[in-house]
Design an enzyme around this catalytic site. Structure first.
Site, PDB file in Angstrom:
ATOM      1  N   GLN A 193      34.032 -90.418   2.347  1.00 14.00           N
ATOM      2  CA  GLN A 193      35.271 -90.512   1.564  1.00 14.00           C
ATOM      3  C   GLN A 193      36.172 -89.332   1.898  1.00 14.00           C
ATOM      4  OE1 GLN A 193      34.828 -90.499  -2.740  1.00 14.00           O
ATOM      5  NE2 GLN A 193      36.884 -91.328  -3.038  1.00 14.00           N
ATOM      6  N   ASN A 250      33.809 -96.074   0.191  1.00 18.83           N
ATOM      7  CA  ASN A 250      33.112 -94.804   0.362  1.00 18.83           C
ATOM      8  C   ASN A 250      33.214 -93.938  -0.892  1.00 18.83           C
ATOM      9  OD1 ASN A 250      32.679 -95.589   3.064  1.00 18.83           O
ATOM     10  ND2 ASN A 250      34.634 -94.722   3.690  1.00 18.83           N
ATOM     11  N   HIS A 280      39.390 -96.595  -3.600  1.00 16.92           N
ATOM     12  CA  HIS A 280      39.992 -97.610  -2.736  1.00 16.92           C
ATOM     13  C   HIS A 280      38.903 -98.419  -2.054  1.00 16.92           C
ATOM     14  CE1 HIS A 280      39.486 -93.907  -0.402  1.00 16.92           C
ATOM     15  NE2 HIS A 280      39.313 -94.667   0.657  1.00 16.92           N
ATOM     16  N   HIS A 311      38.206-100.713   1.232  1.00 11.22           N
ATOM     17  CA  HIS A 311      38.711-101.092   2.556  1.00 11.22           C
ATOM     18  C   HIS A 311      38.465-102.575   2.800  1.00 11.22           C
ATOM     19  CE1 HIS A 311      38.973 -96.955   4.454  1.00 11.22           C
ATOM     20  NE2 HIS A 311      38.170 -96.684   3.443  1.00 11.22           N
TER      21      HIS A 311
END
Ligand code: AMP
Ligand code: ZN
Length: 136
Positions: A95, A88, A101, A103
């Site tokens: 986000q 995101n 990051h 997922h």
């Protein structure tokens, strides 16, 4: 570079606890505290980047290679039936932590989760207008 007050920077540096499943010079991979499925993990870039736009291309490439490797490990060890990769960027995209990051969400038959993006409609003219806008 570490960013003050960034929770994922602190996790990456080991200043905050995490359930780490993998570490190397570029990434720390941790279990999500609020897993949407069993084994939900986050690939955290070691160097702070707010999002994909700021992530060095080389790190972006390495993140996908790592996801590919972990995907095999998840299938073997967790016996998941499938896997979603999700990433995101920006509040509008969901986000909540402003540190890059990726997922990794193992999927299981009957896990009850669903992807809620609703397919829309577009005319051929609209599709062509978008194609032109992106490529010209
Ligand atoms: P996103 O909405 O893409 O920014 O995802 C942020 C994710 O980080 C969420 O799934 C949270 O559950 C997870 N999260 C937030 N804080 C922590 C933490 N301290 N340890 C592990 N996962 C976290
Ligand atoms: Zn950070």
């Amino acid at each position: 570079m570490k960013k003050e007050d960034c929770i994922f920077c602190k996790i990456v540096q080991g200043e905050l606890p995490s359930r780490t499943i993998y570490e190397d010079g570029d990434f720390r991979v941790i279990l999500d505290l609020k897993p949407v499925t069993r084994g939900h993990a986050l690939i955290l870039a070691r160097e702070h980047a707010d999002n994909l736009y700021e992530l060095p291309e080389e790190t972006a490439g390495k993140a996908m290679i790592l996801a590919r490797r972990l995907a095999g490990i998840f299938r073997e060890k967790l016996h998941c039936d499938g896997l979603n990769l999700m990433q995101n960027n920006g509040e509008v995209a969901g986000q909540t932590v402003t540190h890059f990051h990726l997922h990794m969400i193992p999927r299981y038959e009957g896990d009850g989760q669903e992807i809620n993006l609703v397919p829309g409609e577009a005319t051929q003219e609209e599709l062509e207008a978008v194609r032109k806008q992106i490529t010209e």
